[in-house]
Design an enzyme around this catalytic site. Sequence first.
Site, PDB file in Angstrom:
ATOM      1  N   ASP A   1     -15.855  53.316   4.183  1.00  0.00           N
ATOM      2  CA  ASP A   1     -17.293  53.428   4.468  1.00  0.00           C
ATOM      3  C   ASP A   1     -18.057  53.722   3.174  1.00  0.00           C
ATOM      4  O   ASP A   1     -17.940  54.812   2.608  1.00  0.00           O
ATOM      5  CB  ASP A   1     -17.511  54.561   5.490  1.00  0.00           C
ATOM      6  CG  ASP A   1     -18.971  54.642   5.945  1.00  0.00           C
ATOM      7  OD1 ASP A   1     -19.821  53.930   5.365  1.00  0.00           O
ATOM      8  OD2 ASP A   1     -19.249  55.428   6.869  1.00  0.00           O
TER       9      ASP A   1
ATOM     10  N   HIS B   1      -1.708  53.301   8.399  1.00  0.00           N
ATOM     11  CA  HIS B   1      -2.027  52.425   9.541  1.00  0.00           C
ATOM     12  C   HIS B   1      -1.656  50.973   9.211  1.00  0.00           C
ATOM     13  O   HIS B   1      -1.090  50.264  10.033  1.00  0.00           O
ATOM     14  CB  HIS B   1      -3.524  52.460   9.859  1.00  0.00           C
ATOM     15  CG  HIS B   1      -4.009  53.758  10.431  1.00  0.00           C
ATOM     16  ND1 HIS B   1      -3.343  54.440  11.409  1.00  0.00           N
ATOM     17  CD2 HIS B   1      -5.119  54.495  10.146  1.00  0.00           C
ATOM     18  CE1 HIS B   1      -4.010  55.534  11.716  1.00  0.00           C
ATOM     19  NE2 HIS B   1      -5.095  55.599  10.966  1.00  0.00           N
TER      20      HIS B   1
ATOM     21  N   HIS C   1      -1.805  57.859  14.494  1.00  0.00           N
ATOM     22  CA  HIS C   1      -2.186  59.203  14.072  1.00  0.00           C
ATOM     23  C   HIS C   1      -1.137  60.233  14.480  1.00  0.00           C
ATOM     24  O   HIS C   1      -0.465  60.072  15.498  1.00  0.00           O
ATOM     25  CB  HIS C   1      -3.542  59.588  14.673  1.00  0.00           C
ATOM     26  CG  HIS C   1      -4.685  58.977  13.923  1.00  0.00           C
ATOM     27  ND1 HIS C   1      -5.865  58.599  14.522  1.00  0.00           N
ATOM     28  CD2 HIS C   1      -4.828  58.668  12.617  1.00  0.00           C
ATOM     29  CE1 HIS C   1      -6.670  58.089  13.613  1.00  0.00           C
ATOM     30  NE2 HIS C   1      -6.062  58.119  12.447  1.00  0.00           N
TER      31      HIS C   1
END
Lengths: 372, 83
Positions: free
Chosen positions: A97, A122, A128
């Site tokens: 981001d 990931h 997670h």
Amino acid sequence: TFGNSLKWEKNSLTYRIENYTPDMSVAEVDDSINRALQVWAKVTPLRFTRIYSGTADIMVSFGRQSHGDYYPFDGPSGTLAHAFAPGSGIGGDAHFDEDEMFTFSSNRGYVLFLVAAHEFGHSLGLSHSDDPGALMYPVYSYRDPSTFVLPRDDVNGIQSLYGSNPSKDPSVPEPPPPTTPDACDSTMVLDAVTTLRGEMLFFKDSFFWRSYPQSNTPQQTLITNFWPNAPVNIDAAYENPQSDTIFFFKGSRVWAFTGYRPVQGYPKTMNSFGLPRAVRKIDAALHDVASGKTLFFVGNYYFSYDESRQTMDRGFPKRVDQTFSGLTNKVTAAFQNRGFTYIYSGPYMFEYDLRTKWLYRVLRNSYFLRCT
Amino acid sequence: CVPVSEVTVQDESFAENYLKNFFNMTEQKGPSTRRGISPLSKKLSEMQRFFGLHITGALDGETLEMMKKPRCGVPDGKIARFS
């Protein structure tokens, strides 16, 4: 893991950095991304090659708000990044981001290396983790990137998919993957215990548990989440509620924080408290609210420090068992709660009334730090 | 002394969005059932269990604090489904 054996079917993967954040230099971004991938390469047979054009397995990009994948970012803070599980097309890609402030190593902003290492977890097939010490825990926490070692939970996860690194030289010793302390471990010896603004804090390795009156479930978190400049694996801690200051001791140095803000002039050497130079480290510290004295435990002895006069009291050190009856082993932690003094020695806790010097009970760690 | 209410209406809608994003909470379609645990409470419990918080199934200060921490953005289920 994501289940369904969601993983890459090859060990040689490519990555490409599509664009850069203006928060950092190009060299810093390149280095952060490369090191984040090497975190995983170190413990698996996976190898990463950078390409500069075309489609790589792992495409790395910075974007803000809607950035073309139907999972828009949310502006500053909140979501920092996301990545897609192994697969063709968008699978494996990692997006950061751009509305966040990324940094190379500072604790002001988000360390790109740490965020990227999590996202690449990931990209390689890890989901997670609910272990607050794991890299794959979904909440960001600052750690010093120069000393980062992949935690045990993450190593177990990635090796369950790809196996271990076959080219690791066994003659080259490496730091063992850190594990997260477990409050249910009855043999655990706490590093330090203190109060802070009505809460009880229990320290072990890089972690501490917060326990407060409104909740009967202690919350475990990394020390650096609350005090980014504080040491880990501390020797002792105490709170001076009059000055709203918490002190951490490690080796011959002491750190001070007003709540969570560093106090100027610290860290200092312990000699600033008037402890003899021969004392290289202390085992525990205890602030007695009634007398305003702080006791420093060193081996079988303890010193008394007058907080108001800021000097060591005469007649010390004294033998610990002179004051604390029944305490024959080394003190490992100490604190006060509701007027009683609790002295830890290994996994046991001795409950005293400091005025009468009576020993009331011998308890276990779990009396305050509940196993939930 | 416990504050009367730590949670505002804005917090409630923030929490609902959070659970939709990260804990796969789906919108209720059709008439809602009058009995049983609400989907919001169920998902709150799930989230509290995952983070090792006190499991109440209710939105409290501790849960909100955890929701507001910076984090990784795409929920696992969605990642898996996407690929």
